[in-house]
Design a protein around this motif. Structure first.
Motif, PDB file in Angstrom:
ATOM      1  N   PRO A 319       0.767  -1.106  -0.132  1.00  0.00           N
ATOM      2  CA  PRO A 319      -0.109   0.067   0.000  1.00  0.00           C
ATOM      3  C   PRO A 319       0.911   1.226   0.027  1.00  0.00           C
ATOM      4  CG  PRO A 319      -0.763  -1.532   1.664  1.00  0.00           C
ATOM      5  CD  PRO A 319       0.396  -1.994   1.113  1.00  0.00           C
ATOM      6  N   VAL A 320       1.972   1.243   0.729  1.00  0.00           N
ATOM      7  CA  VAL A 320       2.811   2.485   0.836  1.00  0.00           C
ATOM      8  C   VAL A 320       3.100   2.619  -0.516  1.00  0.00           C
ATOM      9  CG1 VAL A 320       5.029   3.341   1.755  1.00  0.00           C
ATOM     10  CG2 VAL A 320       3.368   2.296   3.327  1.00  0.00           C
ATOM     11  N   CYS A 321       3.757   1.802  -1.253  1.00  0.00           N
ATOM     12  CA  CYS A 321       4.357   2.001  -2.561  1.00  0.00           C
ATOM     13  C   CYS A 321       3.615   2.424  -3.832  1.00  0.00           C
ATOM     14  CB  CYS A 321       5.194   0.600  -3.036  1.00  0.00           C
ATOM     15  SG  CYS A 321       6.794   0.170  -2.227  1.00  0.00           S
ATOM     16  N   VAL A 322       2.226   1.812  -3.771  1.00  0.00           N
ATOM     17  CA  VAL A 322       1.199   2.208  -4.764  1.00  0.00           C
ATOM     18  C   VAL A 322       0.753   3.510  -4.356  1.00  0.00           C
ATOM     19  CG1 VAL A 322      -1.034   1.943  -5.390  1.00  0.00           C
ATOM     20  CG2 VAL A 322       0.281  -0.018  -4.938  1.00  0.00           C
ATOM     21  N   ALA A 323       0.667   4.195  -3.019  1.00  0.00           N
ATOM     22  CA  ALA A 323       0.044   5.126  -2.586  1.00  0.00           C
ATOM     23  C   ALA A 323       1.424   6.460  -3.067  1.00  0.00           C
ATOM     24  CB  ALA A 323       0.045   5.305  -1.193  1.00  0.00           C
ATOM     25  N   THR A 324       2.580   6.225  -2.802  1.00  0.00           N
ATOM     26  CA  THR A 324       3.663   7.052  -3.297  1.00  0.00           C
ATOM     27  C   THR A 324       3.719   7.381  -4.685  1.00  0.00           C
ATOM     28  OG1 THR A 324       4.764   6.199  -1.299  1.00  0.00           O
ATOM     29  CG2 THR A 324       5.875   7.652  -2.901  1.00  0.00           C
ATOM     30  N   ALA A 325       3.597   6.203  -5.325  1.00  0.00           N
ATOM     31  CA  ALA A 325       3.507   6.374  -6.953  1.00  0.00           C
ATOM     32  C   ALA A 325       2.557   7.159  -7.342  1.00  0.00           C
ATOM     33  CB  ALA A 325       3.505   4.998  -7.579  1.00  0.00           C
ATOM     34  N   LEU A 326       1.222   7.341  -6.704  1.00  0.00           N
ATOM     35  CA  LEU A 326       0.203   7.929  -7.049  1.00  0.00           C
ATOM     36  C   LEU A 326       0.336   9.313  -6.865  1.00  0.00           C
ATOM     37  CD1 LEU A 326      -3.048   5.468  -6.321  1.00  0.00           C
ATOM     38  CD2 LEU A 326      -2.179   6.349  -8.608  1.00  0.00           C
ATOM     39  N   PHE A 327       0.952   9.452  -5.868  1.00  0.00           N
ATOM     40  CA  PHE A 327       1.020  11.020  -5.155  1.00  0.00           C
ATOM     41  C   PHE A 327       2.342  11.480  -5.893  1.00  0.00           C
ATOM     42  CE2 PHE A 327       2.346  14.238  -2.677  1.00  0.00           C
ATOM     43  CZ  PHE A 327       1.159  14.913  -1.707  1.00  0.00           C
ATOM     44  N   ALA A 328       3.066  10.984  -6.873  1.00  0.00           N
ATOM     45  CA  ALA A 328       4.122  11.281  -7.680  1.00  0.00           C
ATOM     46  C   ALA A 328       3.203  11.787  -9.103  1.00  0.00           C
ATOM     47  CB  ALA A 328       5.110  10.505  -7.900  1.00  0.00           C
ATOM     48  N   LEU A 329       2.353  10.862  -9.341  1.00  0.00           N
ATOM     49  CA  LEU A 329       1.533  11.372 -10.534  1.00  0.00           C
ATOM     50  C   LEU A 329       0.734  12.657 -10.359  1.00  0.00           C
ATOM     51  CD1 LEU A 329       0.532  10.768 -13.315  1.00  0.00           C
ATOM     52  CD2 LEU A 329      -1.340   9.103 -12.164  1.00  0.00           C
ATOM     53  N   PHE A 412       7.139  27.605 -11.614  1.00  0.00           N
ATOM     54  CA  PHE A 412       6.318  26.208 -11.110  1.00  0.00           C
ATOM     55  C   PHE A 412       6.375  25.068 -11.593  1.00  0.00           C
ATOM     56  CE2 PHE A 412       3.884  29.824  -9.114  1.00  0.00           C
ATOM     57  CZ  PHE A 412       3.909  29.561  -7.712  1.00  0.00           C
ATOM     58  N   GLY A 413       6.759  24.988 -13.031  1.00  0.00           N
ATOM     59  CA  GLY A 413       7.043  23.890 -13.634  1.00  0.00           C
ATOM     60  C   GLY A 413       8.307  22.963 -13.146  1.00  0.00           C
ATOM     61  N   LEU A 414       9.300  23.902 -13.169  1.00  0.00           N
ATOM     62  CA  LEU A 414      10.589  22.995 -12.362  1.00  0.00           C
ATOM     63  C   LEU A 414      10.183  22.488 -11.067  1.00  0.00           C
ATOM     64  CD1 LEU A 414      13.465  22.424 -12.662  1.00  0.00           C
ATOM     65  CD2 LEU A 414      14.048  24.818 -11.883  1.00  0.00           C
ATOM     66  N   LEU A 415       9.443  23.290 -10.247  1.00  0.00           N
ATOM     67  CA  LEU A 415       9.319  22.798  -8.911  1.00  0.00           C
ATOM     68  C   LEU A 415       8.377  21.474  -9.009  1.00  0.00           C
ATOM     69  CD1 LEU A 415       9.107  23.773  -5.740  1.00  0.00           C
ATOM     70  CD2 LEU A 415       6.738  24.440  -6.252  1.00  0.00           C
ATOM     71  N   LEU A 416       7.261  21.536  -9.661  1.00  0.00           N
ATOM     72  CA  LEU A 416       6.492  20.290  -9.749  1.00  0.00           C
ATOM     73  C   LEU A 416       7.036  19.064 -10.272  1.00  0.00           C
ATOM     74  CD1 LEU A 416       2.984  22.247 -10.502  1.00  0.00           C
ATOM     75  CD2 LEU A 416       3.951  21.453  -8.360  1.00  0.00           C
ATOM     76  N   GLY A 417       7.718  19.261 -11.247  1.00  0.00           N
ATOM     77  CA  GLY A 417       8.479  18.340 -12.004  1.00  0.00           C
ATOM     78  C   GLY A 417       9.663  17.765 -11.153  1.00  0.00           C
ATOM     79  N   SER A 418      10.475  18.433 -10.369  1.00  0.00           N
ATOM     80  CA  SER A 418      11.282  17.761  -9.390  1.00  0.00           C
ATOM     81  C   SER A 418      10.634  17.329  -8.250  1.00  0.00           C
ATOM     82  CB  SER A 418      12.264  19.045  -8.916  1.00  0.00           C
ATOM     83  OG  SER A 418      12.797  19.766  -9.778  1.00  0.00           O
ATOM     84  N   ALA A 419       9.516  17.855  -7.699  1.00  0.00           N
ATOM     85  CA  ALA A 419       8.776  17.081  -6.611  1.00  0.00           C
ATOM     86  C   ALA A 419       8.467  15.514  -6.970  1.00  0.00           C
ATOM     87  CB  ALA A 419       7.672  17.804  -6.058  1.00  0.00           C
ATOM     88  N   ALA A 420       7.891  15.748  -8.175  1.00  0.00           N
ATOM     89  CA  ALA A 420       7.514  14.605  -8.650  1.00  0.00           C
ATOM     90  C   ALA A 420       8.403  13.175  -8.642  1.00  0.00           C
ATOM     91  CB  ALA A 420       6.456  14.461 -10.042  1.00  0.00           C
TER      92      ALA A 420
END
Length: 437
Positions: A319-329, A412-420
């Motif tokens: 569940p942790v791995c799936v949730a984290t991948a979805l958050f990145a998306l 904001f593009g650089l910020l959000l891409g890096s965060a993902a």
């Protein structure tokens, strides 16, 4: 009662009858609804007070000191980043000190109450600050007080809960943390034009919640003095060997990366909305509040179901791995938001993912703690993976936003891409853990 090699007595408070534990013995008796309700409200209250500035209030305060959009994000990033040192010091050190505290009120209780009061007073300093320098000092002290409160508070989960309640109660804690964020944004919509009330009301909520929990908590009283607290003991407060305790180290790094990714956006949620949609701060605060409301409503449902599923099946890593991948998306999709409706849809996806993550990840952590006798210290070290990125993310985010930016258009593009990308790496770090499935 004996915990470790120290005799303790747990006073009966709030109607709860404490369970006697031997050295290293884990709790086996389930906690009742009164304790869980007090725990949940305390978590809610602390995050109303602490994350209000991170989410909205600090950006509104910065708007009173500078008019240029890039200057405002720079102030927010610089002010919030100074809490990194206080967070590092507070989490591990006060967790260690609470393990050793001999107060007649218990080991955790004095720090929980005292830290909340220091946090509240420091937030009032920020509200009246005439410049960014005093805001930085106030935030440093607020983070120090908050972590002096939070580290012993979170240690009570390991002190008090049996393993069969880990995920369900962790889900409740995660849910109330995010309901606290919702509460903080709601207060921001009410008091956006009054800096004093904007910081004062959430601060009072934080103190009340922690005091109520301290009254309910069956906190052991240490009656035999522990070994002298020397320099070596101080250094040990900030360290758990990641090679000897590999699973704990992997869980630490995964949490660090995921919180870093999350706060790289949430620290700048309000500037993102106002800049992307061309809104005034007050209108933007209202949209942020509704977005966080949607995020939280979905989080409550996914968090509860994930906690039930995890305790029922014993699965933690999946569940942790799936949730984290979805958050990145979801973080990546934010960059493509062009209207309010799209923003709300992405907030729903982020809430779904984070609800699963927060409900199961803490249960995973409680199962990989190195030493039951040092719950405060070890969870204090782990909480550094929460606190450090919360303070570093605004600084890093400010740098990313300023890279290639103009006065009216932060990057904001650089910020959000890096965060993902950071978030996705955090998902893979959890896979090698062996103690849990």
């Amino acid at each position: 009662m004996s915990i470790g090699n120290h005799n303790v007595y747990a006073p009966r408070m709030g109607g709860e009858r404490p369970t006697t534990l031997e050295c290293g013995q884990k709790p086996t008796q389930k906690k009742g609804p009164l304790f869980i309700a007090a725990l949940a409200f305390a978590q809610f209250a602390l995050f109303v007070a602490l994350l209000g500035p991170v989410m909205v209030s600090m950006a509104l305060k910065a708007g009173t000191l500078a008019k240029d959009a890039t200057d405002q994000t720079s102030i927010v990033g610089n002010v919030l980043s100074v809490g990194a040192l206080a967070a590092v010091l507070g989490n591990a050190l006060f967790g260690r000190l609470s393990d050793r505290t001999m107060s007649r009120f218990g080991r955790r209780r004095p720090w929980i109450v005292g830290g909340a009061v220091v946090m509240a007073a420091s937030l009032m300093v920020i509200s009246a600050a005439p410049n960014a320098g005093l805001m930085m000092l106030g935030w440093f002290m607020a983070q120090l007080g908050a972590n002096a409160c939070f580290s012993p508070f979170i240690a009570t989960l390991a002190d008090q809960l049996p393993e069969q309640q880990y995920a369900k109660v962790s889900a409740m804690v995660g849910i109330m943390q995010n309901v606290g964020i919702l509460g903080a944004t709601w207060f921001a919509t009410l008091f956006a034009d009054n800096m004093t009330l904007l910081f004062l009301i959430p601060a009072l909520v934080g103190v009340v919640g922690m005091v109520l929990y301290a009254v309910i908590l069956p906190d052991p009283v240490l009656t035999i003095r522990p070994p002298k607290f020397n320099v070596l003991e101080l250094i040990k407060s900030f360290w758990v060997n990641p090679f000897k305790h590999r699973d704990f180290g992997l869980a630490w790094w995964s949490r660090f990366l995921i919180i870093l990714a999350s706060f790289m956006f949430t620290s700048f949620r309000l500037p993102f909305i106002t800049n992307r949609l061309g809104l005034e701060d007050k209108a933007g605060a209202g949209i942020v509040f509704l977005g966080v409301l949607i995020y939280t409503a979905v989080l409550v449902i996914s968090g509860y179901l994930a906690g039930w599923f995890s305790d029922r099946t014993g699965y933690r890593k999946l569940p942790v791995c799936v949730a984290t991948a979805l958050f990145a998306l979801g973080t990546y999709l934010l960059f493509h938001v062009s209207d309010v409706g799209q923003f709300y849809l992405v907030e729903a996806l982020l809430g779904f993912a984070y609800g699963i993550y927060m409900s199961v990840d803490m249960a995973l952590v409680l199962q990989v703690l190195p030493n039951p006798e040092d719950n405060g210290k070890d969870l204090g070290v782990f909480n550094m993976a929460n606190a450090i990125p919360q303070s570093l993310a605004p600084y890093l985010g400010g740098v990313l936003l300023a890279t290639g930016a103009t006065a009216s258009a932060p990057n904001f593009g650089l910020l959000l891409g890096s965060a993902a990308i950071v978030c996705l790496v955090g998902a893979f770090v959890i896979l090698p853990i062996k103690k849990v499935k």
